[in-house]
Design a protein around this motif. Structure first.
Motif, PDB file in Angstrom:
ATOM      1  N   ALA A 223     -14.802 -41.077 -47.954  1.00 47.42           N
ATOM      2  CA  ALA A 223     -13.505 -41.411 -46.873  1.00 47.42           C
ATOM      3  C   ALA A 223     -13.762 -42.396 -45.879  1.00 47.42           C
ATOM      4  O   ALA A 223     -12.997 -43.240 -45.549  1.00 47.42           O
ATOM      5  CB  ALA A 223     -13.157 -40.117 -46.328  1.00 47.42           C
ATOM      6  N   GLY A 224     -15.093 -42.393 -45.342  1.00 51.21           N
ATOM      7  CA  GLY A 224     -15.397 -43.405 -44.283  1.00 51.21           C
ATOM      8  C   GLY A 224     -14.752 -42.914 -42.869  1.00 51.21           C
ATOM      9  O   GLY A 224     -14.710 -44.034 -42.128  1.00 51.21           O
ATOM     10  N   ALA A 225     -13.960 -42.056 -42.666  1.00 47.50           N
ATOM     11  CA  ALA A 225     -13.413 -41.505 -41.443  1.00 47.50           C
ATOM     12  C   ALA A 225     -14.181 -41.273 -40.304  1.00 47.50           C
ATOM     13  O   ALA A 225     -15.616 -40.973 -40.691  1.00 47.50           O
ATOM     14  CB  ALA A 225     -12.434 -40.415 -41.703  1.00 47.50           C
ATOM     15  N   PRO A 226     -14.073 -41.238 -39.060  1.00 52.25           N
ATOM     16  CA  PRO A 226     -15.169 -40.936 -38.054  1.00 52.25           C
ATOM     17  C   PRO A 226     -15.842 -39.789 -38.338  1.00 52.25           C
ATOM     18  O   PRO A 226     -17.151 -39.643 -37.892  1.00 52.25           O
ATOM     19  CB  PRO A 226     -14.357 -41.018 -36.557  1.00 52.25           C
ATOM     20  N   THR A 227     -15.386 -38.806 -38.825  1.00 62.65           N
ATOM     21  CA  THR A 227     -15.947 -37.338 -38.726  1.00 62.65           C
ATOM     22  C   THR A 227     -16.266 -36.785 -40.172  1.00 62.65           C
ATOM     23  O   THR A 227     -16.941 -35.919 -40.251  1.00 62.65           O
ATOM     24  CB  THR A 227     -15.046 -36.216 -38.117  1.00 62.65           C
ATOM     25  N   THR A 228     -16.100 -37.384 -41.134  1.00 62.83           N
ATOM     26  CA  THR A 228     -16.228 -37.088 -42.340  1.00 62.83           C
ATOM     27  C   THR A 228     -17.619 -36.916 -42.849  1.00 62.83           C
ATOM     28  O   THR A 228     -17.854 -36.108 -43.559  1.00 62.83           O
ATOM     29  CB  THR A 228     -15.190 -37.908 -43.498  1.00 62.83           C
ATOM     30  N   ALA A 229     -18.611 -37.841 -42.599  1.00 57.22           N
ATOM     31  CA  ALA A 229     -19.806 -37.666 -42.967  1.00 57.22           C
ATOM     32  C   ALA A 229     -20.495 -36.356 -42.312  1.00 57.22           C
ATOM     33  O   ALA A 229     -21.118 -35.614 -43.161  1.00 57.22           O
ATOM     34  CB  ALA A 229     -20.656 -38.778 -42.389  1.00 57.22           C
ATOM     35  N   HIS A 230     -20.281 -36.343 -40.895  1.00 54.69           N
ATOM     36  CA  HIS A 230     -20.653 -34.827 -40.480  1.00 54.69           C
ATOM     37  C   HIS A 230     -20.009 -33.744 -41.067  1.00 54.69           C
ATOM     38  O   HIS A 230     -20.811 -32.513 -41.332  1.00 54.69           O
ATOM     39  CB  HIS A 230     -20.273 -34.894 -38.911  1.00 54.69           C
ATOM     40  N   ASP A 231     -19.006 -33.556 -41.335  1.00 57.85           N
ATOM     41  CA  ASP A 231     -18.201 -32.610 -41.862  1.00 57.85           C
ATOM     42  C   ASP A 231     -18.176 -32.102 -43.213  1.00 57.85           C
ATOM     43  O   ASP A 231     -18.562 -30.910 -43.726  1.00 57.85           O
ATOM     44  CB  ASP A 231     -16.564 -32.794 -41.599  1.00 57.85           C
ATOM     45  N   SER A 232     -18.940 -33.113 -43.992  1.00 59.46           N
ATOM     46  CA  SER A 232     -19.200 -33.195 -45.225  1.00 59.46           C
ATOM     47  C   SER A 232     -20.489 -32.133 -45.405  1.00 59.46           C
ATOM     48  O   SER A 232     -20.787 -31.403 -46.252  1.00 59.46           O
ATOM     49  CB  SER A 232     -19.405 -34.307 -46.113  1.00 59.46           C
ATOM     50  N   CYS A 233     -21.379 -32.461 -44.410  1.00 61.53           N
ATOM     51  CA  CYS A 233     -22.640 -31.582 -44.568  1.00 61.53           C
ATOM     52  C   CYS A 233     -22.416 -30.278 -44.167  1.00 61.53           C
ATOM     53  O   CYS A 233     -23.089 -29.175 -44.668  1.00 61.53           O
ATOM     54  CB  CYS A 233     -23.588 -32.224 -43.426  1.00 61.53           C
TER      55      CYS A 233
ATOM     56  N   PRO B 177     -18.193 -45.809 -42.855  1.00 63.71           N
ATOM     57  CA  PRO B 177     -17.766 -45.318 -41.499  1.00 63.71           C
ATOM     58  C   PRO B 177     -17.711 -46.772 -40.377  1.00 63.71           C
ATOM     59  O   PRO B 177     -18.639 -47.512 -40.593  1.00 63.71           O
ATOM     60  CB  PRO B 177     -18.536 -44.368 -41.042  1.00 63.71           C
ATOM     61  N   GLY B 178     -16.755 -46.928 -39.675  1.00 64.78           N
ATOM     62  CA  GLY B 178     -16.891 -47.934 -38.511  1.00 64.78           C
ATOM     63  C   GLY B 178     -17.376 -47.123 -37.282  1.00 64.78           C
ATOM     64  O   GLY B 178     -18.053 -46.226 -37.207  1.00 64.78           O
ATOM     65  N   PRO B 179     -17.471 -48.309 -36.357  1.00 66.37           N
ATOM     66  CA  PRO B 179     -18.265 -48.025 -35.048  1.00 66.37           C
ATOM     67  C   PRO B 179     -17.635 -46.455 -34.437  1.00 66.37           C
ATOM     68  O   PRO B 179     -16.563 -46.416 -34.564  1.00 66.37           O
ATOM     69  CB  PRO B 179     -18.108 -49.084 -34.226  1.00 66.37           C
ATOM     70  N   GLY B 180     -18.831 -45.883 -33.988  1.00 66.93           N
ATOM     71  CA  GLY B 180     -18.278 -44.672 -33.167  1.00 66.93           C
ATOM     72  C   GLY B 180     -18.209 -43.326 -34.201  1.00 66.93           C
ATOM     73  O   GLY B 180     -17.865 -42.234 -33.805  1.00 66.93           O
ATOM     74  N   ALA B 181     -18.415 -43.350 -35.461  1.00 66.11           N
ATOM     75  CA  ALA B 181     -18.520 -42.468 -36.194  1.00 66.11           C
ATOM     76  C   ALA B 181     -19.552 -40.972 -35.784  1.00 66.11           C
ATOM     77  O   ALA B 181     -20.656 -41.632 -35.299  1.00 66.11           O
ATOM     78  CB  ALA B 181     -18.917 -42.805 -37.696  1.00 66.11           C
ATOM     79  N   ARG B 182     -19.052 -40.006 -35.986  1.00 67.78           N
ATOM     80  CA  ARG B 182     -20.050 -38.904 -35.586  1.00 67.78           C
ATOM     81  C   ARG B 182     -21.231 -38.756 -36.449  1.00 67.78           C
ATOM     82  O   ARG B 182     -21.012 -38.844 -37.669  1.00 67.78           O
ATOM     83  CB  ARG B 182     -19.129 -37.577 -35.728  1.00 67.78           C
ATOM     84  N   GLY B 183     -22.432 -38.614 -35.799  1.00 67.63           N
ATOM     85  CA  GLY B 183     -23.574 -38.494 -36.430  1.00 67.63           C
ATOM     86  C   GLY B 183     -23.982 -37.202 -37.421  1.00 67.63           C
ATOM     87  O   GLY B 183     -23.005 -36.234 -37.113  1.00 67.63           O
ATOM     88  N   LEU B 184     -24.738 -37.251 -38.051  1.00 66.18           N
ATOM     89  CA  LEU B 184     -24.994 -35.834 -38.659  1.00 66.18           C
ATOM     90  C   LEU B 184     -25.959 -34.973 -37.948  1.00 66.18           C
ATOM     91  O   LEU B 184     -26.812 -35.416 -36.837  1.00 66.18           O
ATOM     92  CB  LEU B 184     -25.948 -36.344 -40.014  1.00 66.18           C
ATOM     93  N   ASP B 185     -25.830 -33.725 -38.002  1.00 68.31           N
ATOM     94  CA  ASP B 185     -26.526 -32.657 -37.002  1.00 68.31           C
ATOM     95  C   ASP B 185     -28.014 -32.631 -37.904  1.00 68.31           C
ATOM     96  O   ASP B 185     -27.881 -31.789 -38.760  1.00 68.31           O
ATOM     97  CB  ASP B 185     -25.721 -31.356 -37.311  1.00 68.31           C
ATOM     98  N   PRO B 186     -29.140 -33.122 -37.059  1.00 69.07           N
ATOM     99  CA  PRO B 186     -30.350 -32.638 -37.722  1.00 69.07           C
ATOM    100  C   PRO B 186     -30.947 -31.464 -37.711  1.00 69.07           C
ATOM    101  O   PRO B 186     -31.627 -31.054 -38.633  1.00 69.07           O
ATOM    102  CB  PRO B 186     -31.185 -33.729 -36.665  1.00 69.07           C
ATOM    103  N   VAL B 187     -30.471 -30.678 -37.002  1.00 71.04           N
ATOM    104  CA  VAL B 187     -30.777 -29.057 -37.062  1.00 71.04           C
ATOM    105  C   VAL B 187     -30.068 -28.505 -38.421  1.00 71.04           C
ATOM    106  O   VAL B 187     -30.684 -27.674 -39.088  1.00 71.04           O
ATOM    107  CB  VAL B 187     -30.253 -28.225 -35.839  1.00 71.04           C
ATOM    108  N   LEU B 188     -28.821 -28.738 -38.593  1.00 73.31           N
ATOM    109  CA  LEU B 188     -28.005 -28.337 -39.906  1.00 73.31           C
ATOM    110  C   LEU B 188     -28.958 -28.947 -41.145  1.00 73.31           C
ATOM    111  O   LEU B 188     -29.116 -28.196 -42.237  1.00 73.31           O
ATOM    112  CB  LEU B 188     -26.767 -28.985 -40.009  1.00 73.31           C
ATOM    113  N   LEU B 189     -29.251 -30.161 -41.185  1.00 73.27           N
ATOM    114  CA  LEU B 189     -30.031 -30.932 -42.304  1.00 73.27           C
ATOM    115  C   LEU B 189     -31.366 -30.430 -42.615  1.00 73.27           C
ATOM    116  O   LEU B 189     -31.842 -29.997 -43.587  1.00 73.27           O
ATOM    117  CB  LEU B 189     -30.172 -32.611 -41.982  1.00 73.27           C
ATOM    118  N   THR B 190     -32.143 -30.029 -41.555  1.00 68.83           N
ATOM    119  CA  THR B 190     -33.503 -29.706 -41.372  1.00 68.83           C
ATOM    120  C   THR B 190     -33.619 -27.895 -41.978  1.00 68.83           C
ATOM    121  O   THR B 190     -34.237 -27.705 -42.889  1.00 68.83           O
ATOM    122  CB  THR B 190     -34.062 -29.640 -40.124  1.00 68.83           C
TER     123      THR B 190
END
Length: 342
Positions: A239-249, A264-277
């Motif tokens: 999707a490339g929306a501001p929150t979709t990468a974060h929410d997909s995880c 995603p464009g500028p200002g997209a929400r980053g991934l949670d490193p705690v969730l990833l790890t």
């Protein structure tokens, strides 16, 4: 081989917001080149960026003839190219990879280290009667192929790269985040992998609903996915929306796999490193499509596993370029794939 004396037309974007329909020759192919008579060319969000002037510096060179999604018929070839290609239906890759860097030599042509160079952005594209390109970039289609549908094989190749990166297995729970053109093509390819569940997430109810007719087993609004966190073996975000990468995880199960293919464009929400790890998620990213993904998309199309025609909602002549770009950038959920037909 045919001559280059006939005249044609092309849409030339001179600079952001300024375009003209200009006369264009039918150039004689040089060594290793082919000239294609364009049947149809898709208009996508990146073409809107070119016209609006919002495409990132280095990823467009003005003046330019846009058009990187196309289908057509080979009408002439240059020296060193098999003359049997003339008269064949074809699509073609956009990236002009160098083929000599380490990434190209390992087959990852979309990661070419030779510098960005792509049809429709830095080279003349397919919003024209004819297109000249290296014959090595062509992918031939069956004689009976529908060229109207085949114009969507460029986005289908990107989807094939994303699906391959995710490695879907039969019986898995799979989610697709985004139900635009790419998302709906992903649904079709993933449905062919026989998942136990195939969820589509999109706030546009009509778009998400269309996915159900293409193989999805469920469609939901993003606001209604909280109870599904940690459920899916594979999540493909397109999707490339501001929150979709974060929410997909969040949707992925512990030890699950996430493929990020939306830009995603500028200002997209980053991934949670705690969730990833702690969740031990495997995250892959996809931009563009290497040659192998193109080959997979073309095979899937020829086998009937991809039916892109259902995504086409508008077809306009070259003179309708401005209207086509406005449709793509207008945000109307009823607008699907828009084609220009030379």
């Amino acid at each position: 081989m045919t001559g280059g004396g006939e005249r044609g037309r092309a849409v030339l974007v001179e600079r952001p917001g300024v375009h003209r329909l200009v006369p264009a020759g039918r150039p004689e192919p040089g060594p290793g080149e082919a000239r294609v008579a364009v049947y149809a060319a898709g208009v996508c969000a990146s073409d809107h960026e070119v016209y609006a002037g919002t495409r990132a510096t280095g990823y467009v060179r003005y003046p330019v003839v846009p058009g990187h999604e196309w289908s057509g018929m080979v009408e002439a070839v240059g020296d060193g190219v098999d003359p049997a290609l003339v008269g064949r239906k074809a699509v073609g890759e956009g990236f002009r990879a160098c083929l000599v860097c380490d990434r190209c030599r390992e087959g990852a042509t979309s990661l070419c280290a030779g510098g960005y160079d792509e049809t429709g952005f830095t080279r003349p594209g397919a919003f024209a009667d004819t297109l000249l390109l290296p014959a090595r970039l062509l992918h031939l289609l069956p004689d009976g192929a529908d060229l109207r549908s085949a114009a969507l094989l460029e986005p289908a190749a990107v989807v094939a790269a994303a699906v391959s990166a995710g490695g879907p297995r039969s019986g898995e729970r799979i989610a697709v985040v985004g139900a635009g053109t790419l998302g709906l093509l992903a649904v079709q390819l993933l449905a062919a992998a026989s998942p136990a569940e195939l969820l589509v997430v999109d706030p546009r109810a009509e778009r998400a609903g269309r996915a159900l007719s293409m193989g999805a087993t469920e469609a939901r609004d993003p606001a209604d996915t909280g109870g599904l966190h940690g459920r899916y073996d594979l999540v493909v975000e397109i999707a490339g929306a501001p929150t979709t990468a974060h929410d997909s995880c969040l949707l992925a199960r512990r030890g699950g796999r996430v493929v990020l293919a939306g830009l995603p464009g500028p200002g997209a929400r980053g991934l949670d490193p705690v969730l990833l790890t702690c969740g031990q998620l495997t995250v892959r990213t996809v931009f563009g499509a290497p040659s192998a993904a193109w080959a997979r998309a073309v095979r899937a199309f020829a086998a009937g596993l991809l039916a892109p025609a259902a995504l086409i909602t508008h077809e306009l002549p070259l003179e309708g370029f401005a209207e086509a770009v406005a449709l793509v950038g207008g945000g109307d959920p009823e607008v699907g794939k828009v084609l220009l037909r030379p």
